[in-house]
Enzyme design. Structure first.
Site, PDB file in Angstrom:
ATOM      1  N   ILE A  69       0.845  -1.196   0.000  1.00  0.00           N
ATOM      2  CA  ILE A  69       0.000   0.000   0.000  1.00  0.00           C
ATOM      3  C   ILE A  69       0.879   1.244   0.000  1.00  0.00           C
ATOM      4  CG2 ILE A  69      -1.713   1.306   1.314  1.00  0.00           C
ATOM      5  CD1 ILE A  69      -2.877  -1.270   2.286  1.00  0.00           C
ATOM      6  N   GLY A 125       0.524  -5.466   0.790  1.00  0.00           N
ATOM      7  CA  GLY A 125      -0.707  -5.529   0.013  1.00  0.00           C
ATOM      8  C   GLY A 125      -0.585  -6.407  -1.214  1.00  0.00           C
ATOM      9  N   ASP A 128      -1.574  -9.725  -0.084  1.00  0.00           N
ATOM     10  CA  ASP A 128      -3.037  -9.762   0.004  1.00  0.00           C
ATOM     11  C   ASP A 128      -3.646 -10.104  -1.346  1.00  0.00           C
ATOM     12  OD1 ASP A 128      -3.501  -8.933   2.755  1.00  0.00           O
ATOM     13  OD2 ASP A 128      -2.807  -6.951   2.166  1.00  0.00           O
ATOM     14  N   GLU A 148       3.345  -5.975   7.045  1.00  0.00           N
ATOM     15  CA  GLU A 148       2.567  -5.036   7.845  1.00  0.00           C
ATOM     16  C   GLU A 148       3.034  -4.920   9.292  1.00  0.00           C
ATOM     17  OE1 GLU A 148      -0.156  -6.166   4.441  1.00  0.00           O
ATOM     18  OE2 GLU A 148       1.380  -7.112   5.668  1.00  0.00           O
ATOM     19  N   ASP A 156      -4.628  -6.476   7.152  1.00  0.00           N
ATOM     20  CA  ASP A 156      -6.087  -6.486   7.233  1.00  0.00           C
ATOM     21  C   ASP A 156      -6.814  -6.593   5.895  1.00  0.00           C
ATOM     22  OD1 ASP A 156      -5.512  -3.980   6.250  1.00  0.00           O
ATOM     23  OD2 ASP A 156      -6.387  -2.865   7.913  1.00  0.00           O
TER      24      ASP A 156
END
Length: 275
Positions: A69, A125, A128, A148, A156
């Protein structure tokens, strides 16, 4: 072809049902901006609804697959939250997180299989994203990190929910708590990717062959296989069998079975109608 700020869709072979979706911010190592989280589900929906698309290959432009991110995106979220009282700030932050989660889950909502083709870095990310993909391949010198925890964040956007089912609970816990970097070769050994290729060119060539092979199969069988496997994660054996029976009762009467059997008997490639 649809146009996006953070993504690019390319149809490399007009005779193929394989479409390529690129994370396209190479100058920022494909860091995920706020625009990405709005555009990504739209791009997947566009490809899902396109009858010419049977398979989607997800890659990164430039030297990285994804560096995670964008920190500017994180900072903007926190700045907005500081401008209101704590209760409203928490509600807004939860809404933002759910919005980003929904963008990643769009991969699973897409009926067409999404293949991750990973080179360079796949961090935070990026993990993810690839754990939500249906199949994953990488180069041996690619590297991964569930990063993270080093930023003071509990991952998350889906890694903590999807990674254990792919590599096992113990390994997922170790990777998430340490945030350590691991190679494409190690990713292959632990089952995160189906295969690690020796170079970027070998990766591109190998994934192209696999994607075209899947794209040549019955579209109804392919989307059904994806749907049933995804649903099986939340069903017990009896429920899963009941679900696939219901699914097949609605699709087995298609012409695809007749065409597949005929092609096999006559030793030719089958031709299936578009979805």
């Amino acid at each position: 072809m649809a146009k996006f700020e953070t993504l690019e869709i390319i149809h490399k072979d007009p005779n193929s049902s394989v479409f390529h979706l690129y994370l396209n911010r190479p100058s920022r190592r494909n860091a995920l901006s706020r625009d990405f989280f709005s555009e990504f589900p739209k791009a997947l929906s566009f490809l899902d609804q396109n009858p010419n698309v049977n398979v989607i290959v997800l890659s990164g432009s430039g030297d990285y697959f994804c560096s995670g991110i964008d920190l500017d995106t994180l900072n903007s979220q926190f700045e907005k939250s500081r401008s209101v009282d704590r209760g409203r700030a928490s509600e807004r932050l939860r809404r933002d997180i759910k919005h980003m989660q929904d963008a990643i889950t769009a991969i699973e909502r897409c009926r067409k299989p999404v293949i991750a083709s990973i080179h360079g870095a796949c961090i935070g990310g990026g993990v993810d994203i690839v754990t939500a993909c249906d199949v994953r391949y990488c180069t041996k010198d690619a590297f991964f990190s569930v990063k993270e925890v080093d930023l003071g964040i509990t991952a998350d956007l889906g890694t903590l929910q999807r990674l254990p089912a792919i590599v096992g609970y113990g390994k997922a816990m170790e990777l998430a708590l340490t945030g350590r970097r691991f190679s494409g070769s190690q990713a292959e050994q632990m089952g995160l990717v189906a295969q690690a290729f020796g170079s970027r060119q070998e990766l591109d060539d190998g994934v192209s062959v696999i994607a075209k092979e899947i794209g040549g199969k019955s579209p109804l069988a392919v989307i059904g296989t994806k749907a049933v496997l995804l649903r099986s994660k939340e069903l017990n054996l009896e429920q899963g069998l009941d679900y696939v029976a219901t699914w097949n009762s609605g699709t087995l009467l298609s012409e695809d079975i007749t065409e597949a059997v005929s092609a096999h008997l006559h030793k030719r490639k089958p031709t299936f109608a578009k979805l």
